[in-house]
Scaffold this active site. Sequence first.
Site, PDB file in Angstrom:
ATOM      1  CB  SER B  49      -0.912   0.001   1.222  1.00 49.63           C
ATOM      2  OG  SER B  49      -1.892   1.012   1.060  1.00 49.63           O
ATOM      3  CD  GLU B  50      -1.003   3.846  -3.206  1.00 50.58           C
ATOM      4  OE1 GLU B  50      -0.977   2.604  -3.064  1.00 50.58           O
ATOM      5  OE2 GLU B  50      -1.927   4.437  -3.784  1.00 50.58           O
ATOM      6  CG  ASN B  51      -0.745   4.106   3.386  1.00 50.04           C
ATOM      7  OD1 ASN B  51      -0.818   3.094   2.685  1.00 50.04           O
ATOM      8  ND2 ASN B  51      -1.217   4.151   4.599  1.00 50.04           N
TER       9      ASN B  51
END
Lengths: 237, 222
Positions: B49-51
Amino acid sequence: MKVLKYSKLIDSAMDAIADINDGATLMVGGFGLCGIPENLIEALRVKGVKGLTCISNNAGVDDFGLGKLLQTGQIKKMISSYVGENKIFEQQFLSGKLEVELTPQGNLAERIRAGGAGIPAFYTPTGVGTLVAEGKETKIFDGREYVLERALKADFALIKAWRADPQGNLQYNMTAMNFNPMMATAAKVTIAEVEELVGEGEMNPLAIHTPAVYVKRLLLGHNYEKRIEQRTVQARV
Amino acid sequence: MSFKLLSREQLAKRAAAELRPGMYVNLGIGIPTLVANAITPEMNITLQSENGILGMGPFPFAGFERADLINAGKQTVTLLPGASVFSSADSFAMIRGGHIDLTILGAMEVSEKGDIANWMIPGKMVKGMGGAMDLVAGSPNVVVVMQHCAPDGSPKVLKNCKLPLTGKNCVKKIISDRAAMVVTAEGLVVTEIIPGLSFEELQACTEARLLKSPEGIKVLNP
């Protein structure tokens, strides 16, 4: 007995932001409402400074996070990657009151990282051939096109960490880390608010996320709401 | 018409067939998120997840939500054993550096050259591109899951995208509710079509010129 000295510790959020004046450029940590400096944002709202440029991945929601400062009309410009969850933002943007620079999320993170690391610009593949590359230099490396992106810096960085030690070393909790570590490096003055203070030597040096050199002021935050934007759960079978 | 378009769930199931054991995968918001439902532990897939998560798990049970643990859609999630968390700069370094094997995301338009548009409609409020531009530029394998046509029947698989682009020449495969297509230097090669729809009928609702797979066209039947 050794006396612990928290020389960077500031008594109140109002004192911590006392020298943030109208027109300042701020980096504000967080992803959505996760890992945002709640106490420092509230202090900015109370102080009423205006004309702020805020570099932050998102713009909060209508009544929380940076949304609070949009409500009061204190923000002049946002540099963000996604601003979808905020009606006040939409109104101010469409009426021309608010200037917005949309930046791909990875470019935003790297521009801030570069700003803190003494790199004025860098070539990235992100955005080549799109609107975000318009008017920017491009260059071919090894047969592929890249676009030159400038680093970002700020007057102040407002950071939220999980805990700090007396030196100002910081640790973040889970995905509340997000943009905070890079922002801590890229401003003239970095103000970190934390949920917890630990004693000298109580933090494993290997587990420090932000070394103390980047942190100018520390604030022990209070009354954290830590609002959840999308509460999703699974059913028990 | 004697064919039935794939549902959102069927599209997600077909997209899951793109997963290979050991892959590190980023799933976009919307139908791509549903792909996670088709992943079993034996497949050994790690979700990014890119966060800032590698090894993202399912939503928590009620009462176990944590404000400090969310995914890029701002939803509360869990971590699987062996997960790691890191900053946004590290996250996009692994994306831009080509370390995330597969990105599955939605699109408003795609072109026969592999261009994708999914972030902006001129004249409408623009919410932002988030991490989409970085994901399509950095991932070695970009798979798009989408409706083949707009609700008014107009094609969304085009010669050239009309909407502002998210990325150029980056899409490798398109899985629509009518067909699966591979982007090649010669153009879009159709490998699968839903039952009851002919190649000619598919071409009629597609602006891009379609080619038949030399290995034959299979039935897209999840």
